[in-house]
Design an enzyme around this catalytic site. Structure first.
Site, PDB file in Angstrom:
ATOM      1  N   LEU A  36      -6.611  17.858   8.298  1.00  0.00           N
ATOM      2  CA  LEU A  36      -5.712  18.321   9.373  1.00  0.00           C
ATOM      3  C   LEU A  36      -5.484  17.216  10.399  1.00  0.00           C
ATOM      4  CD1 LEU A  36      -6.741  22.085   9.887  1.00  0.00           C
ATOM      5  CD2 LEU A  36      -4.973  21.120   8.400  1.00  0.00           C
ATOM      6  N   THR A 126       3.398   6.524  -5.115  1.00  0.00           N
ATOM      7  CA  THR A 126       4.741   6.358  -4.563  1.00  0.00           C
ATOM      8  C   THR A 126       5.468   5.184  -5.215  1.00  0.00           C
ATOM      9  OG1 THR A 126       5.880   5.620  -2.559  1.00  0.00           O
ATOM     10  CG2 THR A 126       3.570   5.054  -2.697  1.00  0.00           C
ATOM     11  N   ASP A 127       6.792   5.235  -5.203  1.00  0.00           N
ATOM     12  CA  ASP A 127       7.570   4.105  -5.732  1.00  0.00           C
ATOM     13  C   ASP A 127       7.433   2.860  -4.852  1.00  0.00           C
ATOM     14  OD1 ASP A 127       9.118   4.926  -3.550  1.00  0.00           O
ATOM     15  OD2 ASP A 127      10.987   5.122  -4.664  1.00  0.00           O
ATOM     16  N   GLU A 128       6.927   3.040  -3.616  1.00  0.00           N
ATOM     17  CA  GLU A 128       6.820   1.885  -2.704  1.00  0.00           C
ATOM     18  C   GLU A 128       5.843   0.835  -3.207  1.00  0.00           C
ATOM     19  OE1 GLU A 128       6.693   2.409   1.469  1.00  0.00           O
ATOM     20  OE2 GLU A 128       8.074   4.093   1.418  1.00  0.00           O
ATOM     21  N   TYR A 151       1.019   0.508   4.474  1.00  0.00           N
ATOM     22  CA  TYR A 151       0.982   1.792   3.747  1.00  0.00           C
ATOM     23  C   TYR A 151       1.056   1.570   2.244  1.00  0.00           C
ATOM     24  CZ  TYR A 151       2.984   5.871   1.395  1.00  0.00           C
ATOM     25  OH  TYR A 151       3.242   6.879   0.488  1.00  0.00           O
ATOM     26  N   LYS A 155      -1.616   2.306  -0.908  1.00  0.00           N
ATOM     27  CA  LYS A 155      -1.341   3.179  -2.057  1.00  0.00           C
ATOM     28  C   LYS A 155      -1.504   2.402  -3.372  1.00  0.00           C
ATOM     29  CE  LYS A 155      -0.103   6.938  -1.996  1.00  0.00           C
ATOM     30  NZ  LYS A 155      -0.884   8.212  -1.975  1.00  0.00           N
TER      31      LYS A 155
HETATM   32  P1  NAD Z   1       1.892  14.159   4.871  1.00  0.00           P
HETATM   33  O1  NAD Z   1       1.616  13.063   5.823  1.00  0.00           O
HETATM   34  O2  NAD Z   1       2.905  15.188   5.189  1.00  0.00           O
HETATM   35  O3  NAD Z   1       0.541  14.931   4.527  1.00  0.00           O
HETATM   36  C1  NAD Z   1      -0.661  14.279   4.279  1.00  0.00           C
HETATM   37  C2  NAD Z   1      -1.781  15.314   4.326  1.00  0.00           C
HETATM   38  O4  NAD Z   1      -3.009  14.643   4.018  1.00  0.00           O
HETATM   39  C3  NAD Z   1      -1.964  15.956   5.700  1.00  0.00           C
HETATM   40  O5  NAD Z   1      -2.149  17.341   5.576  1.00  0.00           O
HETATM   41  C4  NAD Z   1      -3.231  15.282   6.245  1.00  0.00           C
HETATM   42  O6  NAD Z   1      -3.962  16.124   7.132  1.00  0.00           O
HETATM   43  C5  NAD Z   1      -3.997  15.017   4.969  1.00  0.00           C
HETATM   44  N1  NAD Z   1      -4.947  13.897   5.093  1.00  0.00           N
HETATM   45  C6  NAD Z   1      -4.694  12.655   5.545  1.00  0.00           C
HETATM   46  N2  NAD Z   1      -5.821  11.906   5.523  1.00  0.00           N
HETATM   47  C7  NAD Z   1      -6.785  12.715   5.032  1.00  0.00           C
HETATM   48  C8  NAD Z   1      -8.163  12.517   4.763  1.00  0.00           C
HETATM   49  N3  NAD Z   1      -8.771  11.349   5.021  1.00  0.00           N
HETATM   50  N4  NAD Z   1      -8.875  13.549   4.260  1.00  0.00           N
HETATM   51  C9  NAD Z   1      -8.291  14.742   4.002  1.00  0.00           C
HETATM   52  N5  NAD Z   1      -6.993  14.984   4.253  1.00  0.00           N
HETATM   53  C10 NAD Z   1      -6.249  13.969   4.757  1.00  0.00           C
HETATM   54  O7  NAD Z   1       2.262  13.418   3.503  1.00  0.00           O
HETATM   55  P2  NAD Z   1       3.244  13.850   2.340  1.00  0.00           P
HETATM   56  O8  NAD Z   1       4.598  13.343   2.649  1.00  0.00           O
HETATM   57  O9  NAD Z   1       3.041  15.276   2.029  1.00  0.00           O
HETATM   58  O10 NAD Z   1       2.674  12.949   1.152  1.00  0.00           O
HETATM   59  C11 NAD Z   1       1.657  13.449   0.280  1.00  0.00           C
HETATM   60  C12 NAD Z   1       1.326  12.394  -0.754  1.00  0.00           C
HETATM   61  O11 NAD Z   1       2.504  12.055  -1.494  1.00  0.00           O
HETATM   62  C13 NAD Z   1       0.820  11.083  -0.145  1.00  0.00           C
HETATM   63  O12 NAD Z   1      -0.197  10.614  -0.978  1.00  0.00           O
HETATM   64  C14 NAD Z   1       2.037  10.162  -0.200  1.00  0.00           C
HETATM   65  O13 NAD Z   1       1.634   8.820  -0.302  1.00  0.00           O
HETATM   66  C15 NAD Z   1       2.721  10.642  -1.446  1.00  0.00           C
HETATM   67  N6  NAD Z   1       4.189  10.455  -1.504  1.00  0.00           N
HETATM   68  C16 NAD Z   1       4.979  10.862  -0.475  1.00  0.00           C
HETATM   69  C17 NAD Z   1       6.370  10.742  -0.575  1.00  0.00           C
HETATM   70  C18 NAD Z   1       7.299  11.183   0.532  1.00  0.00           C
HETATM   71  O14 NAD Z   1       8.502  10.943   0.450  1.00  0.00           O
HETATM   72  N7  NAD Z   1       6.816  11.855   1.573  1.00  0.00           N
HETATM   73  C19 NAD Z   1       6.933  10.179  -1.739  1.00  0.00           C
HETATM   74  C20 NAD Z   1       6.077   9.760  -2.771  1.00  0.00           C
HETATM   75  C21 NAD Z   1       4.715   9.927  -2.647  1.00  0.00           C
HETATM   76  O1  DAU Z   2       9.582   6.020  -1.354  1.00  0.00           O
HETATM   77  C1  DAU Z   2       8.557   6.948  -1.155  1.00  0.00           C
HETATM   78  C2  DAU Z   2       8.083   6.856   0.272  1.00  0.00           C
HETATM   79  O2  DAU Z   2       9.111   7.434   1.076  1.00  0.00           O
HETATM   80  C3  DAU Z   2       6.753   7.569   0.507  1.00  0.00           C
HETATM   81  O3  DAU Z   2       5.750   6.908  -0.211  1.00  0.00           O
HETATM   82  C4  DAU Z   2       6.401   7.584   1.995  1.00  0.00           C
HETATM   83  O4  DAU Z   2       5.242   8.375   2.193  1.00  0.00           O
HETATM   84  C5  DAU Z   2       7.546   8.195   2.768  1.00  0.00           C
HETATM   85  O5  DAU Z   2       7.274   8.132   4.151  1.00  0.00           O
HETATM   86  C6  DAU Z   2       8.867   7.478   2.453  1.00  0.00           C
HETATM   87  O6  DAU Z   2       8.867   6.140   3.002  1.00  0.00           O
HETATM   88  P1  DAU Z   2      10.177   5.502   3.707  1.00  0.00           P
HETATM   89  O7  DAU Z   2       9.734   4.445   4.613  1.00  0.00           O
HETATM   90  O8  DAU Z   2      11.216   5.184   2.701  1.00  0.00           O
HETATM   91  O9  DAU Z   2      10.680   6.833   4.501  1.00  0.00           O
HETATM   92  P2  DAU Z   2      11.207   7.031   5.990  1.00  0.00           P
HETATM   93  O10 DAU Z   2      11.671   8.457   6.044  1.00  0.00           O
HETATM   94  O11 DAU Z   2      10.264   6.568   7.005  1.00  0.00           O
HETATM   95  O12 DAU Z   2      12.486   6.091   6.028  1.00  0.00           O
HETATM   96  C7  DAU Z   2      13.551   6.229   5.105  1.00  0.00           C
HETATM   97  C8  DAU Z   2      14.576   5.150   5.414  1.00  0.00           C
HETATM   98  O13 DAU Z   2      15.191   5.452   6.680  1.00  0.00           O
HETATM   99  C9  DAU Z   2      13.978   3.763   5.567  1.00  0.00           C
HETATM  100  O14 DAU Z   2      14.892   2.803   5.050  1.00  0.00           O
HETATM  101  C10 DAU Z   2      13.852   3.577   7.074  1.00  0.00           C
HETATM  102  C11 DAU Z   2      15.005   4.391   7.626  1.00  0.00           C
HETATM  103  N1  DAU Z   2      14.777   5.017   8.948  1.00  0.00           N
HETATM  104  C12 DAU Z   2      13.689   5.815   9.106  1.00  0.00           C
HETATM  105  C13 DAU Z   2      13.426   6.419  10.312  1.00  0.00           C
HETATM  106  C14 DAU Z   2      12.203   7.270  10.499  1.00  0.00           C
HETATM  107  C15 DAU Z   2      15.699   4.843   9.977  1.00  0.00           C
HETATM  108  O15 DAU Z   2      16.726   4.147   9.820  1.00  0.00           O
HETATM  109  N2  DAU Z   2      15.436   5.438  11.181  1.00  0.00           N
HETATM  110  C16 DAU Z   2      14.346   6.211  11.400  1.00  0.00           C
HETATM  111  O16 DAU Z   2      14.156   6.716  12.531  1.00  0.00           O
END
Ligand code: NAD
Ligand code: DAU
Length: 337
Positions: A36, A126-128, A151, A155
């Protein structure tokens, strides 16, 4: 019973996964371990919390004593590791917690999984990890890893560690690498919810750089349908890319949100670029499609409209968020507008 430890299940994607899997199947016993952090929110789990085969434990994946205790107490057979610090901008502001949670935390889970001989360990990645593309080409599972932000380095490190546990100890590891998600309950630090909420609050929409960075978007439900497919049918030691072939420059998304909400493009403000900003991500998901029969179900237009509607209907959810720690983050990241 199939006892599954799901970590990070109070976050955006993990909570969507738990709600989805408990709705689909009643033979999984889900143990949700989540620290959390600012991003974890139990309100995301209202659909699941009354179910008998769902248990929540507040705790850190880096706490080996707790993790080992849970493996024993619940006779854990499977692990799906969603837990992570997930926001690139926050990793640029301070990276330590990213390496603690994403790397050392994954190591604790892998060691416990080895000790208790789990039958599958799914690392949600993640694709990153592949780095940045020019205007041509797609990331395949063979693309060399070239992570650029703290980040994505954390990963990529976790991925390599997980694969090393497969190679060295035969741990049945599978890895998913997904593109950018959007959908309900996404924390409003990420592009789509941030732009929706700023529009609703009549605040400027901060677009980084020239707005022409490209991301490949997928609805969170499609991502979790793919996670389920890999969890149930993925081959150990393998990586599966997940994407919906929906590449878009950021500025187009921002304009689409403004159009949907009937607001003027004057709200857009070009701001200083993210340091080290990856230019383009694009996923080739042929492998998961041909080997596991997964395909995305939702179109971008429909799912974004549905997402915007969700934020309109759930003002109390995001108003509570933006009145808390978010204020400090927003001020540090963007200055007060
Ligand atoms: P989020 O930040 O919304 O949620 C992360 C959750 O992990 C939170 O509930 C947080 O409390 C919990 N957490 C963080 N550190 C922790 C720890 N040390 N122990 C236990 N719980 C912990 O993230 P999300 O967007 O739901 O992403 C989930 C997973 O998917 C991540 O591994 C992220 O790298 C991956 N991912 C995200 C995206 C995206 O677009 N958001 C895309 C590809 C992969
Ligand atoms: O590709 C998967 C990843 O996508 C996940 O692994 C990450 O957890 C997730 O956060 C996301 O990463 P990005 O950096 O691509 O997402 P974000 O939403 O932060 O940004 C998306 C794009 O928008 C990026 O090119 C930055 C831009 N951006 C983002 C924010 C927050 C802006 O231009 N303005 C903004 O305020």
């Amino acid at each position: 019973m199939n006892n599954v430890l799901v970590t990070g299940g109070a976050g955006f994607i993990g909570s969507n996964f738990i709600n989805y899997i408990l709705d689909e199947r009643d033979d999984y016993n889900i143990i949700n371990l989540d620290k959390l952090t600012y991003a974890g929110n139990l309100e995301n789990l209202v659909l699941s919390e009354t179910k008998k085969n769902y248990h929540f434990i507040k705790g850190d994946i880096i706490n080996a004593e707790l993790v080992n205790y849970l493996f024993q107490k619940f006779d854990i057979k499977y692990v799906i590791n969603f837990a992570a610090e997930s926001h690139v901008d926050r990793s640029i502001l301070g990276s330590e917690v990213f390496f603690r949670s994403n790397v050392l935390g994954t190591n604790v889970l892998l060691e416990a999984s080895r000790k208790f001989e789990v039958e599958k360990f799914l690392q949600v990645s993640t694709d990153e990890v592949y780095g940045s593309l020019d205007s041509e080409g797609l990331f395949t599972e063979e693309t060399p890893l070239h992570p650029n932000s703290p980040y994505s380095v954390s990963k990529a490190s976790a991925d390599m560690m997980a694969l090393s546990f497969h190679h060295t100890y035969g741990l049945p590891v599978v890895i998913t690498r997904c593109s950018n998600n959007y959908g309900s309950y996404q924390f409003p630090e990420k592009l789509i919810p941030l732009m929706i909420i700023n529009t609703l609050n009549n605040k400027k929409l901060p677009v980084y750089g020239d707005g022409m960075n490209v991301r490949d978007w997928i609805y969170v439900v499609d991502h979790n349908r793919a996670v389920k497919a890999v969890f149930e049918k993925g081959k150990e030691g393998e990586v599966y890319n997940i994407g919906a072939r929906t590449e878009m420059p950021n500025i187009e998304i921002v304009k689409l949100i403004l159009r949907e909400l009937g607001k003027s493009e004057d709200m857009i403000e070009y701001v200083k670029d993210r340091p080290g900003h990856d230019r383009r991500y694009a996923i080739d998901s042929t492998k998961i499609e041909s080997e596991l029969g997964w395909n995305p179900k939702f179109t971008f237009e429909d799912a974004v409209s549905q997402t915007i509607k969700w934020y309109l209907d759930n003002e109390q959810w995001w108003k509570r968020i933006i009145s808390g720690e978010y204020q400090n983050y927003y001020q540090t990241q963007y200055g007060l507008r």
